[in-house]
Design an enzyme around this catalytic site. Structure first.
Site, PDB file in Angstrom:
ATOM      1  N   ASP A   1     -42.412  10.612 -22.669  1.00  0.00           N
ATOM      2  CA  ASP A   1     -42.228  11.557 -21.555  1.00  0.00           C
ATOM      3  C   ASP A   1     -43.374  11.429 -20.540  1.00  0.00           C
ATOM      4  O   ASP A   1     -43.276  11.953 -19.431  1.00  0.00           O
ATOM      5  CB  ASP A   1     -42.236  13.003 -22.077  1.00  0.00           C
ATOM      6  CG  ASP A   1     -41.114  13.295 -23.061  1.00  0.00           C
ATOM      7  OD1 ASP A   1     -40.104  12.566 -23.057  1.00  0.00           O
ATOM      8  OD2 ASP A   1     -41.252  14.263 -23.837  1.00  0.00           O
TER       9      ASP A   1
ATOM     10  N   HIS B   1     -39.154   8.358 -20.581  1.00  0.00           N
ATOM     11  CA  HIS B   1     -38.066   8.992 -21.322  1.00  0.00           C
ATOM     12  C   HIS B   1     -37.402  10.108 -20.504  1.00  0.00           C
ATOM     13  O   HIS B   1     -38.060  11.098 -20.172  1.00  0.00           O
ATOM     14  CB  HIS B   1     -38.667   9.569 -22.610  1.00  0.00           C
ATOM     15  CG  HIS B   1     -37.688  10.231 -23.506  1.00  0.00           C
ATOM     16  ND1 HIS B   1     -37.810  11.550 -23.897  1.00  0.00           N
ATOM     17  CD2 HIS B   1     -36.576   9.775 -24.113  1.00  0.00           C
ATOM     18  CE1 HIS B   1     -36.839  11.867 -24.708  1.00  0.00           C
ATOM     19  NE2 HIS B   1     -36.052  10.816 -24.859  1.00  0.00           N
ATOM     20  N   ARG B   2     -36.138   9.935 -20.170  1.00  0.00           N
ATOM     21  CA  ARG B   2     -35.391  10.856 -19.296  1.00  0.00           C
ATOM     22  C   ARG B   2     -36.096  10.959 -17.935  1.00  0.00           C
ATOM     23  O   ARG B   2     -36.085  12.018 -17.301  1.00  0.00           O
ATOM     24  CB  ARG B   2     -35.234  12.232 -19.937  1.00  0.00           C
ATOM     25  CG  ARG B   2     -34.774  12.194 -21.399  1.00  0.00           C
ATOM     26  CD  ARG B   2     -34.613  13.584 -22.008  1.00  0.00           C
ATOM     27  NE  ARG B   2     -34.484  13.515 -23.463  1.00  0.00           N
ATOM     28  CZ  ARG B   2     -34.436  14.551 -24.277  1.00  0.00           C
ATOM     29  NH1 ARG B   2     -34.469  15.780 -23.779  1.00  0.00           N
ATOM     30  NH2 ARG B   2     -34.331  14.400 -25.585  1.00  0.00           N
TER      31      ARG B   2
ATOM     32  N   ASP C   1     -29.828   9.423 -19.921  1.00  0.00           N
ATOM     33  CA  ASP C   1     -28.757   9.761 -20.871  1.00  0.00           C
ATOM     34  C   ASP C   1     -27.487   9.976 -20.070  1.00  0.00           C
ATOM     35  O   ASP C   1     -27.509  10.711 -19.080  1.00  0.00           O
ATOM     36  CB  ASP C   1     -29.107  11.055 -21.607  1.00  0.00           C
ATOM     37  CG  ASP C   1     -30.415  10.938 -22.361  1.00  0.00           C
ATOM     38  OD1 ASP C   1     -30.449  10.219 -23.372  1.00  0.00           O
ATOM     39  OD2 ASP C   1     -31.405  11.566 -21.924  1.00  0.00           O
TER      40      ASP C   1
ATOM     41  N   GLU D   1     -35.538   5.806 -18.694  1.00  0.00           N
ATOM     42  CA  GLU D   1     -34.477   5.978 -19.687  1.00  0.00           C
ATOM     43  C   GLU D   1     -33.606   7.122 -19.196  1.00  0.00           C
ATOM     44  O   GLU D   1     -34.128   8.159 -18.757  1.00  0.00           O
ATOM     45  CB  GLU D   1     -35.081   6.309 -21.057  1.00  0.00           C
ATOM     46  CG  GLU D   1     -34.066   6.291 -22.189  1.00  0.00           C
ATOM     47  CD  GLU D   1     -33.643   7.666 -22.708  1.00  0.00           C
ATOM     48  OE1 GLU D   1     -32.843   7.714 -23.645  1.00  0.00           O
ATOM     49  OE2 GLU D   1     -34.089   8.695 -22.166  1.00  0.00           O
TER      50      GLU D   1
ATOM     51  N   LYS E   1     -24.363   8.715 -24.460  1.00  0.00           N
ATOM     52  CA  LYS E   1     -24.408   9.880 -25.346  1.00  0.00           C
ATOM     53  C   LYS E   1     -23.001  10.252 -25.798  1.00  0.00           C
ATOM     54  O   LYS E   1     -22.062  10.256 -24.986  1.00  0.00           O
ATOM     55  CB  LYS E   1     -24.990  11.074 -24.596  1.00  0.00           C
ATOM     56  CG  LYS E   1     -26.511  11.053 -24.473  1.00  0.00           C
ATOM     57  CD  LYS E   1     -27.164  11.281 -25.813  1.00  0.00           C
ATOM     58  CE  LYS E   1     -28.660  11.477 -25.717  1.00  0.00           C
ATOM     59  NZ  LYS E   1     -29.315  11.274 -27.032  1.00  0.00           N
TER      60      LYS E   1
ATOM     61  N   HIS F   1     -28.730  15.062 -20.694  1.00  0.00           N
ATOM     62  CA  HIS F   1     -28.961  14.736 -22.104  1.00  0.00           C
ATOM     63  C   HIS F   1     -27.953  15.370 -23.049  1.00  0.00           C
ATOM     64  O   HIS F   1     -27.408  14.720 -23.941  1.00  0.00           O
ATOM     65  CB  HIS F   1     -30.376  15.159 -22.514  1.00  0.00           C
ATOM     66  CG  HIS F   1     -30.686  14.836 -23.949  1.00  0.00           C
ATOM     67  ND1 HIS F   1     -30.398  15.693 -24.991  1.00  0.00           N
ATOM     68  CD2 HIS F   1     -31.218  13.735 -24.512  1.00  0.00           C
ATOM     69  CE1 HIS F   1     -30.761  15.137 -26.128  1.00  0.00           C
ATOM     70  NE2 HIS F   1     -31.265  13.944 -25.866  1.00  0.00           N
TER      71      HIS F   1
ATOM     72  N   GLU G   1     -28.717   5.269 -21.960  1.00  0.00           N
ATOM     73  CA  GLU G   1     -28.261   5.683 -23.286  1.00  0.00           C
ATOM     74  C   GLU G   1     -26.896   6.362 -23.172  1.00  0.00           C
ATOM     75  O   GLU G   1     -26.762   7.413 -22.524  1.00  0.00           O
ATOM     76  CB  GLU G   1     -29.254   6.652 -23.949  1.00  0.00           C
ATOM     77  CG  GLU G   1     -28.727   7.040 -25.340  1.00  0.00           C
ATOM     78  CD  GLU G   1     -29.569   8.065 -26.082  1.00  0.00           C
ATOM     79  OE1 GLU G   1     -30.718   8.327 -25.690  1.00  0.00           O
ATOM     80  OE2 GLU G   1     -29.038   8.600 -27.077  1.00  0.00           O
TER      81      GLU G   1
HETATM   82  O1  G3P Z   1     -34.372   6.411 -25.834  1.00  0.00           O
HETATM   83  C1  G3P Z   1     -34.383   7.015 -27.060  1.00  0.00           C
HETATM   84  C2  G3P Z   1     -34.331   8.496 -27.059  1.00  0.00           C
HETATM   85  O2  G3P Z   1     -34.038   8.976 -25.786  1.00  0.00           O
HETATM   86  C3  G3P Z   1     -33.333   8.993 -28.027  1.00  0.00           C
HETATM   87  O3  G3P Z   1     -33.377  10.362 -28.234  1.00  0.00           O
HETATM   88  O4  G3P Z   1     -32.465  12.612 -27.967  1.00  0.00           O
HETATM   89  O5  G3P Z   1     -34.213  11.848 -26.431  1.00  0.00           O
HETATM   90  O6  G3P Z   1     -31.917  10.957 -26.245  1.00  0.00           O
HETATM   91  P1  G3P Z   1     -32.968  11.488 -27.169  1.00  0.00           P
HETATM   92 CA    CA Z   2     -32.176   9.427 -24.542  1.00  0.00          CA
END
Ligand code: G3P
Ligand code: CA
Length: 282
Positions: free
Chosen positions: A270, A43-44, A72, A70, A146, A85, A144
């Protein structure tokens, strides 16, 4: 009719090929990644260990053998797609203001690492182009989009970056584009229908209806909810609609194991070391 063992095998092989070809032509479902284990999505990037959405975070995820990073994405004032993000640069850089009020050159001067730790001082906000060039063929990339309403044209810009690298082919399995803005997902799907897509939702306390899942399945491959709304029944219902499910953001080993037992297709965390490479609970 008598049929020899050899002929029976040939008929069986032909039938299997036909079934597989039919699957390939089955629109969105066929373009989703066909993993044989629970996908480990960083994640990120490996953001538990490194500053999110930086090359350091993506490198760490690669080193930790995650299946996907992942990222953003937002757009700069001059139309460059960049990984960050928040709509504002304040939390994760030494600057202040909206991402889309900065040109790419201005964004690149910001320090996106020091907030996390002094050893990351000078980390830059990466561009989507830079990320695709560095990681294509090495690790999957879950993009993702945004706040697309703040960035008119961002779907086309992401599509162009993928297409110019031939990353828009069917069944590549290594790119997924997702958003909380479902109109944006449908729009992206109309631009590059062969690239798998995902709809994100928050923790919907009333759950999700079959009608909504059926609608998502017309333009998406993944239904990616907040993990708090996920149980075995939801996983079964999502699968029954031909969708895959990769919940976010799970940073607890017990919960990771529960979700793998529930049959999810991916875990977004994470901490990529929480998900074993076999996809079985640890
Ligand atoms: O991949 C899903 C998740 O990243 C969505 O929430 O706020 O971390 O971008 P957020
Ligand atoms: Ca995300």
């Amino acid at each position: 009719m008598n049929i020899s063992a050899g002929n029976f095998l040939k008929v069986l092989m032909a039938a299997l090929l036909l079934i597989s070809a039919a699957g390939l032509m089955d629109g969105k479902k066929a373009s989703a990644n066909a993993a044989d284990h629970t996908l480990n999505v960083a994640h990120r990037g490996a953001s538990g260990y490194t500053p999110e959405n930086t090359m350091a975070a993506f490198d760490r995820a690669f080193e930790m053998k995650a299946d996907f990073i992942e990222i953003d994405v937002h757009m700069s004032a001059d139309g460059e797609v960049v990984a960050i993000h928040d709509l504002m640069v304040d939390r994760t850089t030494d600057g202040s203001g909206r991402v889309n009020d900065f040109t790419l050159e201005e964004l690149r001067q910001l320090d996106a690492g020091s907030w996390f730790g002094p050893e990351f001082a000078g980390a830059q906000i990466p561009t989507l182009d830079e990320i695709l060039d560095a990681y294509r063929g090495k690790i999957g990339i879950l993009i993702e989009i945004k706040d697309p309403s703040a960035h008119p044209g961002i779907e086309a810009a992401v599509a162009e970056a993928l297409a110019e690298r031939n990353m828009d082919k069917p069944n590549n399995g290594k790119i997924i584009v997702q958003s909380f803005d479902h109109g944006s997902v449908a729009h992206f799907n109309s631009l590059l229908p062969n690239v798998p897509t995902g709809v994100l939702v928050g923790n919907l306390t009333d759950g999700i209806s079959d009608e909504a899942l059926a609608q998502f399945a017309t333009y998406a491959d993944y239904f990616n909810p907040n993990h708090r709304m996920v149980d075995e029944n939801l996983v079964e219902r999502v699968h029954a609609h031909g969708l895959k499910i990769a919940p976010y953001t799970i940073n607890d080993q017990t919960r990771v194991n529960e979700l793998i037992d529930n049959g999810v297709d991916g875990i977004i965390s994470d901490f990529p070391d929480l998900i074993s490479h076999t996809g079985k609970p640890q």
